[in-house]
Design a protein around this motif. Structure first.
Motif, short mmCIF file in Angstrom:
data_model
loop_
_atom_site.label_atom_id
_atom_site.label_comp_id
_atom_site.label_asym_id
_atom_site.label_seq_id
_atom_site.Cartn_x
_atom_site.Cartn_y
_atom_site.Cartn_z
N HIS A 64 -23.73 46.76 -5.44
CA HIS A 64 -25.10 46.83 -4.95
C HIS A 64 -26.12 46.33 -5.97
O HIS A 64 -27.03 45.59 -5.62
CB HIS A 64 -25.45 48.27 -4.53
N LYS A 122 -19.48 56.72 -7.86
CA LYS A 122 -20.81 56.15 -7.57
C LYS A 122 -21.37 55.48 -8.81
O LYS A 122 -21.05 55.85 -9.93
CB LYS A 122 -21.76 57.24 -7.08
N GLN A 178 -25.19 54.32 -5.58
CA GLN A 178 -24.48 53.89 -4.37
C GLN A 178 -22.97 53.96 -4.65
O GLN A 178 -22.54 53.88 -5.80
CB GLN A 178 -24.85 52.45 -4.01
#
Length: 144
Positions: free
Chosen positions: A11, A28, A34
């Motif tokens: 991301h 994450k 994310q």
């Protein structure tokens, strides 16, 4: 002490250090928070390609494709399915050779689709032509 691996966030492109034992445990990103793995191929560009190839400690399987290519369009859902099976031990990514012709040229991509497997910044193997999900998974596991 367990081994840690560097994993680039799909991301925000931040490099994360993750204990190898926790790779599949819903890791994450420390920067954007994310998930590091979503079971989907990520789109790479000329801007972030090198970071993902060089900084990921897990193998990176890249599908070089183009929007006008019929076999590429047919293989896209198969590649997506393979991502669900191969992650988190292998990251899958796509490079649109129309949007990033420099990458196609740099890696000598002569036909599409072409799969190229990278590890530690080096290309390990290459396979040209459309493949089904099971063949993508089998070929990739056979290379790593």
């Amino acid at each position: 002490m367990s081994e840690s691996l560097h994993v680039v966030c799909p991301h925000c492109d931040a490099v994360n250090r993750i204990p190898a034992a926790r790779l599949g445990a819903g890791a994450k990103c420390g920067q954007c928070h994310q998930p590091l793995f979503a079971g989907e191929p990520l789109e790479l560009t000329s801007t972030n390609f090198r970071r993902h190839v060089e900084r990921n400690d897990i193998p990176l399987l890249v599908d070089f494709w183009a929007p006008w290519c019929g076999p590429c369009k047919m293989m896209a859902p198969q590649f997506r399915q393979a991502a669900g099976e191969l992650e988190p031990t292998v990251r899958l990514a796509k490079v649109n050779t129309e949007a990033a012709p420099d990458l196609g040229q740099q890696f000598g991509i002569r036909s599409i689709p072409t799969l190229a497997l990278f590890r530690g910044g080096r290309e390990l193997a290459r396979q040209a032509g459309a493949m089904g999900a099971a063949d993508i998974v089998r070929w990739t596991r056979g290379q790593v």
